[in-house]
Design an enzyme around this catalytic site. Structure first.
Site, PDB file in Angstrom:
ATOM      1  N   GLY A  16      61.183 -29.428 115.867  1.00  0.00           N
ATOM      2  CA  GLY A  16      60.248 -30.405 114.781  1.00  0.00           C
ATOM      3  C   GLY A  16      60.676 -31.576 114.724  1.00  0.00           C
ATOM      4  N   ARG A  30      72.245 -48.172 120.431  1.00  0.00           N
ATOM      5  CA  ARG A  30      73.094 -49.329 120.505  1.00  0.00           C
ATOM      6  C   ARG A  30      74.694 -49.178 120.254  1.00  0.00           C
ATOM      7  NH1 ARG A  30      68.574 -53.009 116.922  1.00  0.00           N
ATOM      8  NH2 ARG A  30      67.198 -53.162 118.928  1.00  0.00           N
ATOM      9  N   GLY A 109      67.317 -24.588 115.671  1.00  0.00           N
ATOM     10  CA  GLY A 109      67.176 -23.929 117.200  1.00  0.00           C
ATOM     11  C   GLY A 109      67.945 -25.174 118.155  1.00  0.00           C
ATOM     12  N   ASP A 133      64.117 -29.019 106.986  1.00  0.00           N
ATOM     13  CA  ASP A 133      64.289 -27.888 106.193  1.00  0.00           C
ATOM     14  C   ASP A 133      65.755 -27.800 105.410  1.00  0.00           C
ATOM     15  OD1 ASP A 133      61.884 -27.099 107.305  1.00  0.00           O
ATOM     16  OD2 ASP A 133      62.762 -26.139 108.745  1.00  0.00           O
ATOM     17  N   ARG A 160      49.754 -33.188  89.592  1.00  0.00           N
ATOM     18  CA  ARG A 160      49.911 -33.088  88.175  1.00  0.00           C
ATOM     19  C   ARG A 160      48.740 -33.824  87.281  1.00  0.00           C
ATOM     20  NH1 ARG A 160      53.804 -30.649  85.330  1.00  0.00           N
ATOM     21  NH2 ARG A 160      55.312 -30.348  86.898  1.00  0.00           N
ATOM     22  N   ARG A 168      44.725 -26.894  84.512  1.00  0.00           N
ATOM     23  CA  ARG A 168      44.727 -25.985  85.609  1.00  0.00           C
ATOM     24  C   ARG A 168      46.302 -25.464  85.919  1.00  0.00           C
ATOM     25  NH1 ARG A 168      39.957 -28.495  89.103  1.00  0.00           N
ATOM     26  NH2 ARG A 168      38.471 -27.098  88.500  1.00  0.00           N
ATOM     27  N   ARG A 217      52.883 -22.082  73.589  1.00  0.00           N
ATOM     28  CA  ARG A 217      53.748 -23.277  72.844  1.00  0.00           C
ATOM     29  C   ARG A 217      52.831 -24.524  73.144  1.00  0.00           C
ATOM     30  NH1 ARG A 217      57.442 -20.719  76.199  1.00  0.00           N
ATOM     31  NH2 ARG A 217      57.421 -22.634  77.856  1.00  0.00           N
ATOM     32  N   LYS A 219      51.775 -25.904  76.306  1.00  0.00           N
ATOM     33  CA  LYS A 219      51.360 -26.380  77.414  1.00  0.00           C
ATOM     34  C   LYS A 219      50.225 -26.214  78.111  1.00  0.00           C
ATOM     35  CE  LYS A 219      55.822 -26.530  79.935  1.00  0.00           C
ATOM     36  NZ  LYS A 219      55.926 -27.222  81.096  1.00  0.00           N
ATOM     37  N   ARG A 259      56.369 -33.741 107.088  1.00  0.00           N
ATOM     38  CA  ARG A 259      57.096 -34.356 108.253  1.00  0.00           C
ATOM     39  C   ARG A 259      57.051 -35.720 108.510  1.00  0.00           C
ATOM     40  NH1 ARG A 259      57.339 -29.195 112.003  1.00  0.00           N
ATOM     41  NH2 ARG A 259      56.424 -30.709 113.407  1.00  0.00           N
TER      42      ARG A 259
HETATM   43  O1  F6P Z   1      61.455 -26.666 111.140  1.00  0.00           O
HETATM   44  C1  F6P Z   1      60.728 -27.744 110.297  1.00  0.00           C
HETATM   45  C2  F6P Z   1      59.254 -27.217 110.141  1.00  0.00           C
HETATM   46  O2  F6P Z   1      58.457 -28.320 109.500  1.00  0.00           O
HETATM   47  C3  F6P Z   1      59.363 -25.949 109.064  1.00  0.00           C
HETATM   48  O3  F6P Z   1      59.688 -26.507 107.994  1.00  0.00           O
HETATM   49  C4  F6P Z   1      57.742 -25.470 109.408  1.00  0.00           C
HETATM   50  O4  F6P Z   1      57.990 -23.877 109.286  1.00  0.00           O
HETATM   51  C5  F6P Z   1      57.815 -25.652 111.023  1.00  0.00           C
HETATM   52  O5  F6P Z   1      58.455 -26.631 111.293  1.00  0.00           O
HETATM   53  C6  F6P Z   1      56.608 -26.052 111.528  1.00  0.00           C
HETATM   54  O6  F6P Z   1      56.333 -26.034 112.947  1.00  0.00           O
HETATM   55  P1  F6P Z   1      55.236 -26.607 113.746  1.00  0.00           P
HETATM   56  O7  F6P Z   1      55.161 -28.038 113.613  1.00  0.00           O
HETATM   57  O8  F6P Z   1      55.738 -26.191 115.234  1.00  0.00           O
HETATM   58  O9  F6P Z   1      54.140 -26.054 113.270  1.00  0.00           O
END
Ligand code: F6P
Length: 326
Positions: A16, A30, A109, A133, A160, A168, A217, A219, A259
């Site tokens: 990923g 570089r 991985g 992660d 928020r 909610r 309270r 909230k 990401r």
């Molecule tokens: O390992 C990074 C990550 O974004 C995880 O948080 C998520 O579970 C996984 O990759 C998602 O993978 P893909 O992009 O293959 O769906």
């Protein structure tokens, strides 16, 4: 200047993508060129290594990418790299180009696969931890984690606003695969009333009581951060909804937006430092090392040590978050 132990390296970003990978590629390229090395970029991770998608990079190839999310080398989930005969093809592709050093930028991985390459071949291999992660041991942080935390934070701050207006309960699902490290950090800094992570068994009744007590309270709205590895947001909503009947529950799955985006200063700094260090290790003939960030230092950690230890979520953070969001 002492002679380099290697002449030619290759860099790849399997698995990923994470924001800051481009900054790391730039640092690798570089630094390598400044040491007089030839440097290749492997497109689409291990898949590109097998299929020979390998191109030489120069100083200008990595111009204008320091601030760009994703990876200019592209990536590809590649189960076929688990097959030895496929790896042999990949190794041949490297050897044919005179490559003797390899830098792998990625998550757990990618690290495990980099270790296999180092065990099966003579290539010198280093690894730069990059994953939203932050689930790799022997390093405080991985490249991209800080950016993902900030991205999720910005989204939750917006959620928020609407949660408060409608009074909610919002269940916000964040990534992190099997780990709750990302959710924990996001939950703490977003001021979430509840954080659900895979490392701690959740109790829906207790969570409902916490919400109802909070409402007593005064909230009026609540944010629950749920790690995808603990339970999916819609499933959690089904469990919680009947226990807080007169409150409206909504869900929001942040997904892959976590990401993307321009890397933060912290992600970039880590990428610059680990990228340079990964090259310097190879130049000195070192191999099987991951570039860890511990306190303010970049440390070189043997693959075997990293793979032996599992990173744990810091549960003190969960208690702190719960105390502060009461
Ligand atoms: O390992 C990074 C990550 O974004 C995880 O948080 C998520 O579970 C996984 O990759 C998602 O993978 P893909 O992009 O293959 O769906």
């Amino acid at each position: 200047m002492p002679k380099n132990k290697i002449d030619t390296i290759a860099v790849l970003t399997p698995g990923g993508d994470a924001p800051g990978m481009n900054t790391a590629i730039r640092a690798v390229v570089r630094t390598a060129i400044s040491y007089g090395l030839k440097v290749f970029g492997i497109h689409k991770g291990w898949h590109g290594m097998i299929t020979g998608q390998i191109k030489e990079l120069n100083l200008m190839s990595v111009g204008g990418i320091i601030n760009r999310g994703g990876t200019m080398l592209h990536t590809h989930r590649c189960p076929e790299f688990k097959e030895k005969k496929m790896r042999q093809i990949a190794y041949k592709n490297l050897s044919e180009r005179g490559i003797d050093g390899l830098i792998v930028i990625g998550g757990d991985g990618s690290l495990a696969a980099a270790n296999v390459v180092a065990q099966e071949t003579e290539f010198l291999v280093t690894h730069i931890p990059a994953s939203i992660d932050n689930d790799i041991s022997c390093t405080d942080y991985t490249i991209g984690f800080d950016t993902a935390v900030n991205t999720a934070l910005e989204a939750i701050d917006k959620i928020r606003d609407t949660a408060a207006s409608h009074e909610r309960v919002f269940i916000v699902e964040v990534m992190g695969r099997r780990h709750g490290i990302l959710a924990l950090e996001v939950g703490l800094v977003a001021g979430a009333e509840v954080i659900v992570i895979p490392e701690v068994k959740y109790n829906v009744k207790a969570i409902a009581k916490r919400i109802l007590d909070g409402r007593e309270r005064g909230k009026t709205s609540f944010i629950i951060v749920v790690a995808e590895g603990a339970i999916r947001a819609h499933e959690f909503a089904k469990l919680l909804d009947p226990k807080i009947k007169d409150m409206d529950v909504r869900i929001s799955v942040l997904g892959h937006m976590q990401r993307g985006g321009s890397p933060t200063a912290i992600s970039r700094e880590l990428a610059c430092k680990t990228g340079a260090c990964a090259v310097e290790c190879l130049v000195q003939g070192k191999s099987r090392l991951m570039m860890g960030a511990v306190s303010e230092d970049i440390i070189e950690v043997p693959f075997a040590k990293v793979l032996k230890h599992k990173k744990k979520a810091d549960l003190r953070q969960l208690r702190l978050a719960e105390m502060l969001a009461i």
